[in-house]
Design a protein around this motif. Structure first.
Motif, PDB file in Angstrom:
ATOM      1  N   LEU A 118       0.831  -1.204   0.000  1.00  0.00           N
ATOM      2  CA  LEU A 118       0.000   0.000   0.000  1.00  0.00           C
ATOM      3  C   LEU A 118       0.868   1.256   0.000  1.00  0.00           C
ATOM      4  O   LEU A 118       1.934   1.280   0.611  1.00  0.00           O
ATOM      5  N   GLU A 119       0.367   2.285  -0.654  1.00  0.00           N
ATOM      6  CA  GLU A 119       1.053   3.577  -0.676  1.00  0.00           C
ATOM      7  C   GLU A 119       0.372   4.516   0.325  1.00  0.00           C
ATOM      8  O   GLU A 119      -0.850   4.722   0.259  1.00  0.00           O
ATOM      9  N   LYS A 196      -5.122   0.296  -2.997  1.00  0.00           N
ATOM     10  CA  LYS A 196      -3.838   0.824  -3.466  1.00  0.00           C
ATOM     11  C   LYS A 196      -3.231   1.808  -2.468  1.00  0.00           C
ATOM     12  O   LYS A 196      -2.011   1.920  -2.352  1.00  0.00           O
ATOM     13  N   TYR A 197      -4.090   2.541  -1.747  1.00  0.00           N
ATOM     14  CA  TYR A 197      -3.635   3.605  -0.855  1.00  0.00           C
ATOM     15  C   TYR A 197      -4.064   3.326   0.589  1.00  0.00           C
ATOM     16  O   TYR A 197      -5.022   2.584   0.850  1.00  0.00           O
ATOM     17  N   THR A 198      -3.370   3.979   1.492  1.00  0.00           N
ATOM     18  CA  THR A 198      -3.729   3.869   2.908  1.00  0.00           C
ATOM     19  C   THR A 198      -3.400   5.156   3.640  1.00  0.00           C
ATOM     20  O   THR A 198      -2.590   5.973   3.167  1.00  0.00           O
ATOM     21  N   GLY A 199      -4.035   5.318   4.783  1.00  0.00           N
ATOM     22  CA  GLY A 199      -3.742   6.448   5.670  1.00  0.00           C
ATOM     23  C   GLY A 199      -3.808   5.955   7.106  1.00  0.00           C
ATOM     24  O   GLY A 199      -4.658   5.107   7.433  1.00  0.00           O
ATOM     25  N   ILE A 200      -2.940   6.454   7.960  1.00  0.00           N
ATOM     26  CA  ILE A 200      -2.855   5.978   9.342  1.00  0.00           C
ATOM     27  C   ILE A 200      -2.914   7.159  10.305  1.00  0.00           C
ATOM     28  O   ILE A 200      -2.232   8.172  10.087  1.00  0.00           O
ATOM     29  N   GLY A 201      -3.703   7.029  11.359  1.00  0.00           N
ATOM     30  CA  GLY A 201      -3.798   8.071  12.382  1.00  0.00           C
ATOM     31  C   GLY A 201      -3.719   7.464  13.768  1.00  0.00           C
ATOM     32  O   GLY A 201      -4.339   6.430  14.034  1.00  0.00           O
ATOM     33  N   THR A 213      -6.244   4.240  13.840  1.00  0.00           N
ATOM     34  CA  THR A 213      -7.148   4.183  12.696  1.00  0.00           C
ATOM     35  C   THR A 213      -6.321   3.984  11.442  1.00  0.00           C
ATOM     36  O   THR A 213      -5.338   4.699  11.242  1.00  0.00           O
ATOM     37  N   GLN A 214      -6.709   3.010  10.628  1.00  0.00           N
ATOM     38  CA  GLN A 214      -6.086   2.856   9.316  1.00  0.00           C
ATOM     39  C   GLN A 214      -7.206   2.775   8.289  1.00  0.00           C
ATOM     40  O   GLN A 214      -8.126   1.969   8.400  1.00  0.00           O
ATOM     41  N   VAL A 215      -7.109   3.656   7.289  1.00  0.00           N
ATOM     42  CA  VAL A 215      -8.099   3.658   6.218  1.00  0.00           C
ATOM     43  C   VAL A 215      -7.449   3.134   4.947  1.00  0.00           C
ATOM     44  O   VAL A 215      -6.224   3.247   4.755  1.00  0.00           O
TER      45      VAL A 215
END
Length: 218
Positions: A118-119, A196-201, A213-215
Motif C-alpha cells: 500500500l502507498e 492501493k492507498y492507505t492512511g494511518i492516524g 485508525t487505518q483507512v
C-alpha cells in the motif's frame, strides 16, 4: 556607650554593604532584610552618607525587582509554550514511528499473501488522524461513527472507488495493533483487500492509551 554604639553601627553598615553589592541583579529574602536594617539606621543617623547610599541602592534594586516580577508571567507563558511544543513534537515523532511500523507490518502481511504494498497518502493520513483524535478525546466512541462522511471526504481528495477502515484500542505499538486485526476476519479482509492507498492516524487519550485508525482506498 555612645562611642560603642557608633562603632557598632559603622560595622553593621560595612557588613551590610558587603552583602548588598554582590546581590546586584539577584534578589532574595536577604535583600529585603538588609534594607530594613539599613533604613532604621538611616532614620537614626540621617547625616550618615553610607546609610543614605545603602538605602538609595536598595530603592533602585527594588525598582528592578518590581520590573522582574512584572515579567515573570510572560516568562512563565513562554516557558510553558516551549514545553508544550517540545512535548507535542516528541509525541508527533513517536506517532510517526508507530505509524511507520504499522504500515510496514501491513505491507509485509500483504506481500506474504502475494499482494502489492500500500502507498501511504497524506490526505488519507489526515482523515485517519482526525478519527483517532475524536475517539481519544471521547467525542465519539471506539468504532466507525461517521464512516460515510470519511468515505466521501476521501473520495473527494483521492481518486478511489473503494474505501475501508480498521480501528484499534489498547495496543502499545503498530505491530500489536496489526496482530489484533489479523485475528478478525473483517479486519483481515480490509488489510488484504483490493486497495492501493492507505492512511494511518494515532492519538493518545488522557490516560496515555493509544487509538489507531487505518483507512484503505482503491
Amino acid at each position: 556607650m555612645q562611642k560603642s554604639c557608633r562603632h557598632q553601627r559603622s560595622n553593621l553598615l560595612r557588613k551590610d554593604n558587603q552583602i548588598a553589592r554582590p546581590l546586584t541583579g539577584q534578589f532574595c529574602s536577604l535583600c529585603s532584610f538588609v534594607y530594613q536594617r539599613q533604613k532604621i539606621i538611616a532614620t537614626k543617623t540621617p547625616r550618615h552618607q553610607d546609610a543614605q547610599r545603602s538605602v538609595h541602592w536598595y530603592k533602585s534594586c527594588l525598582h528592578y525587582k518590581n520590573n522582574l516580577l512584572m515579567k515573570r508571567p510572560f516568562i512563565f507563558v513562554v516557558l510553558t509554550s516551549l514545553l508544550f511544543f517540545s512535548s507535542a513534537a516528541v509525541f508527533s515523532q513517536k506517532n510517526s514511528a508507530i505509524a511507520g511500523d504499522m504500515l510496514e507490518e501491513v505491507n509485509h502481511y500483504r506481500k506474504a499473501k502475494g499482494l502489492k504494498e500500500l502507498e501511504q497518502l497524506d490526505e488519507l493520513d489526515a482523515i485517519a488522524q482526525k478519527h483517532s483524535e475524536d475517539m481519544a478525546s471521547g467525542r465519539i466512541k471506539l468504532g466507525h461513527t461517521g464512516f460515510a462522511k470519511r468515505n466521501a471526504m476521501a473520495s473527494s481528495k483521492v481518486s478511489i472507488s473503494y474505501f475501508a477502515e480498521n480501528v484499534a484500542f489498547g495496543a502499545v505499538n503498530g505491530k500489536q495493533a496489526v496482530d489484533f486485526w489479523k485475528r478478525s476476519s473483517g479486519h483481515r479482509r480490509n488489510m488484504l483487500g483490493n486497495f492501493k492507498y492507505t492512511g494511518i492516524g494515532i492519538a493518545r487519550n488522557k490516560q496515555g492509551r493509544l487509538f489507531f485508525t487505518q483507512v484503505f482506498g482503491g
